[in-house]
Design a protein around this motif. Structure first.
Motif, mmCIF file in Angstrom:
data_model
loop_
_atom_site.group_PDB
_atom_site.id
_atom_site.type_symbol
_atom_site.label_atom_id
_atom_site.label_comp_id
_atom_site.label_asym_id
_atom_site.label_seq_id
_atom_site.Cartn_x
_atom_site.Cartn_y
_atom_site.Cartn_z
ATOM 1 N N ALA A 115 0.861 -1.188 0.000
ATOM 2 C CA ALA A 115 0.000 0.000 0.000
ATOM 3 C C ALA A 115 0.893 1.232 0.000
ATOM 4 O O ALA A 115 1.789 1.357 0.837
ATOM 5 N N THR A 116 0.660 2.121 -0.925
ATOM 6 C CA THR A 116 1.481 3.318 -1.070
ATOM 7 C C THR A 116 0.601 4.560 -1.069
ATOM 8 O O THR A 116 -0.446 4.585 -1.702
ATOM 9 N N GLY A 117 1.023 5.561 -0.332
ATOM 10 C CA GLY A 117 0.265 6.803 -0.290
ATOM 11 C C GLY A 117 0.985 7.836 0.543
ATOM 12 O O GLY A 117 2.218 7.796 0.672
ATOM 13 N N THR A 118 0.246 8.750 1.140
ATOM 14 C CA THR A 118 0.846 9.814 1.948
ATOM 15 C C THR A 118 0.206 9.852 3.329
ATOM 16 O O THR A 118 -0.959 9.478 3.496
ATOM 17 N N THR A 119 0.966 10.303 4.291
ATOM 18 C CA THR A 119 0.390 10.552 5.610
ATOM 19 C C THR A 119 -0.503 11.778 5.516
ATOM 20 O O THR A 119 -0.415 12.574 4.566
ATOM 21 N N GLU A 120 -1.354 11.938 6.503
ATOM 22 C CA GLU A 120 -2.230 13.098 6.497
ATOM 23 C C GLU A 120 -1.424 14.395 6.536
ATOM 24 O O GLU A 120 -1.767 15.377 5.883
ATOM 25 N N ALA A 121 -0.328 14.378 7.305
ATOM 26 C CA ALA A 121 0.493 15.588 7.407
ATOM 27 C C ALA A 121 1.127 15.940 6.075
ATOM 28 O O ALA A 121 1.139 17.111 5.664
ATOM 29 N N ASP A 122 1.661 14.952 5.369
ATOM 30 C CA ASP A 122 2.292 15.222 4.076
ATOM 31 C C ASP A 122 1.262 15.630 3.039
ATOM 32 O O ASP A 122 1.527 16.468 2.165
ATOM 33 N N TYR A 142 3.628 0.583 3.167
ATOM 34 C CA TYR A 142 3.695 -0.518 4.119
ATOM 35 C C TYR A 142 3.145 -1.752 3.413
ATOM 36 O O TYR A 142 2.563 -1.651 2.324
ATOM 37 N N LEU A 143 3.364 -2.935 3.999
ATOM 38 C CA LEU A 143 2.847 -4.172 3.432
ATOM 39 C C LEU A 143 1.686 -4.667 4.283
ATOM 40 O O LEU A 143 1.699 -4.554 5.505
ATOM 41 N N GLU A 144 0.676 -5.192 3.618
ATOM 42 C CA GLU A 144 -0.473 -5.725 4.330
ATOM 43 C C GLU A 144 -0.832 -7.100 3.791
ATOM 44 O O GLU A 144 -0.628 -7.391 2.605
ATOM 45 N N PHE A 173 8.106 0.496 7.223
ATOM 46 C CA PHE A 173 9.463 0.863 6.811
ATOM 47 C C PHE A 173 9.849 2.213 7.406
ATOM 48 O O PHE A 173 10.162 3.150 6.675
ATOM 49 N N GLY A 174 9.823 2.297 8.719
ATOM 50 C CA GLY A 174 10.212 3.534 9.372
ATOM 51 C C GLY A 174 9.017 4.292 9.923
ATOM 52 O O GLY A 174 7.856 3.926 9.699
ATOM 53 N N PRO A 175 9.296 5.385 10.659
ATOM 54 C CA PRO A 175 8.227 6.135 11.342
ATOM 55 C C PRO A 175 7.124 6.631 10.418
ATOM 56 O O PRO A 175 5.938 6.539 10.743
ATOM 57 N N ARG A 176 7.495 7.189 9.274
ATOM 58 C CA ARG A 176 6.471 7.718 8.390
ATOM 59 C C ARG A 176 5.570 6.603 7.873
ATOM 60 O O ARG A 176 4.341 6.758 7.797
ATOM 61 N N SER A 177 6.173 5.465 7.545
ATOM 62 C CA SER A 177 5.409 4.303 7.096
ATOM 63 C C SER A 177 4.470 3.809 8.198
ATOM 64 O O SER A 177 3.306 3.463 7.939
ATOM 65 N N GLU A 178 4.962 3.810 9.455
ATOM 66 C CA GLU A 178 4.122 3.395 10.582
ATOM 67 C C GLU A 178 2.915 4.314 10.733
ATOM 68 O O GLU A 178 1.792 3.867 10.989
#
Length: 355
Positions: A115-122, A142-144, A173-178
């Protein structure tokens, strides 16, 4: 958060040697004396599900291009061709499961998707500073996991049943991915659908091939490869890469007979650029040989994983060749493992998902 909100947030506009050892030894020898093949490129989608065929680059341009024999120039690497040919030979000796009256062939798929996308902040920064235009640096992944199954009745003209379970994050894959995984939690539900005659609501057959389609396929591997090229058409960056994707997509349905699997393996042995990508590849606890083809321009590799001694199809995967959206090179951003069982009844509701 529902799917539409997430989409909007993303973008607004191998002494004693077993048969398997013999196969691997032969493959290693052939690899040592073989000539590396060229590796063209192909395009893939990067959002949520990565596992379906797109299309191929080059048309036949009015001329029939005849594929070479396995292991010869213009076909798969000799080592890969040896494994595929062994698997094809083994598959021809297999007796398919017998599904009696009132019984079903249960085809279960254990999958991992990217799954690929952006955080709400970004996403907010993109809206504020770039009119909502998301750039590559904004994206994370992230992977699901997902479990699904289809129950195929003895009478294929009857109702098939399909259940798909809500996806669950399995790797970040790191904080942003989490953060992205946490913000995306709750999307999707367990689904149960009836597929009359094995077809989706729009008439598309499950596994992409109906019984009529299968009956119409050429039984000569070289001719079938030409037919795959024809079906894929002109779009996409690599005709040969998309031919392997075409085969992988249909193998992962799990509903193909042994003779068709054998035909597809023999056909894959004719595809230029196909190599052994991993001698011992494991998916969902089952180990086989990974056969694939790099697509350097797009940074992906399509693999099929097979047991050369039994002809069993274990699964398929798509692997990143270079980093993308916080995922390192070598990440399997899409994989499916298929198991089949004959059962007496279809489970109630979505009880598959409770296990």
């Amino acid at each position: 958060m529902d799917d539409l909100a997430l989409l909007t947030r993303l973008r607004e506009d191998v002494p004693g040697r077993s048969p398997a050892d013999v196969v691997r030894g032969r493959a290693a020898l052939l690899r040592a004396i073989g000539t590396p093949s060229a590796r063209p490129a192909r395009t893939r989608r990067s959002w949520i599900w990565i596992g379906s065929a797109a299309a191929a680059t080059c048309g036949l341009a009015g001329a029939l291009v005849v594929a070479g024999l396995p292991g010869t120039p213009g076909s798969a690497d000799p080592a890969a061709a040896a494994v595929l040919t062994s698997a094809a030979t083994a598959a021809r000796t297999v007796t398919d499961p017998v599904v009696g009256p009132g019984q079903y062939l249960e085809v279960r798929t254990d999958a991992v998707y990217g799954a690929t996308g952006t955080t709400e902040a970004d996403a907010e920064v993109a809206r504020r500073e770039r009119d909502g235009n998301v750039i590559a640096e904004d994206e994370t992944s992230y992977l699901e996991s997902e479990v699904s199954a289809v129950w195929v009745p003895s009478d294929h003209a009857g109702d098939w049943m399909y259940v798909s379970c809500a996806r669950t994050p399995v790797q970040t894959f790191g904080p942003r991915s989490e953060t992205f995984a946490a913000e995306s939690a709750g999307i999707g539900d367990d689904i149960r659908r009836v597929l009359p005659g094995g077809r989706w609501y729009d008439g598309t057959p499950f596994g992409m091939l109906s019984e009529d389609d299968l009956a119409a396929l050429p039984r000569d591997p070289a001719q079938l490869l030409q037919e795959i090229y024809r079906q894929n058409g002109n779009a996409g960056p690599s005709r040969d890469g998309e031919a392997l994707v075409w085969i992988a997509d249909r193998l992962r349905s799990g509903a193909l007979s042994a003779d068709i699997r054998s035909l597809f393996y023999d056909t894959a042995a004719l595809i230029p650029g196909v190599t052994i990508t991993e001698e011992q590849a494991t998916l969902n606890g089952r180990t086989g040989t990974a056969i694939g083809r790099d697509e350097e321009n797009n940074g992906f590799r399509q693999d099929i994983i097979i047991d050369a001694t039994t002809g069993a199809f274990i699964g398929e995967r798509e692997v990143l060749l270079r980093p993308s959206a916080d995922m390192p090179a070598g990440t399997a951003i899409g994989s499916t493992s298929v198991t089949t069982t004959v059962v007496d009844a279809v489970p109630e509701g979505t009880s598959l998902c409770a296990g």
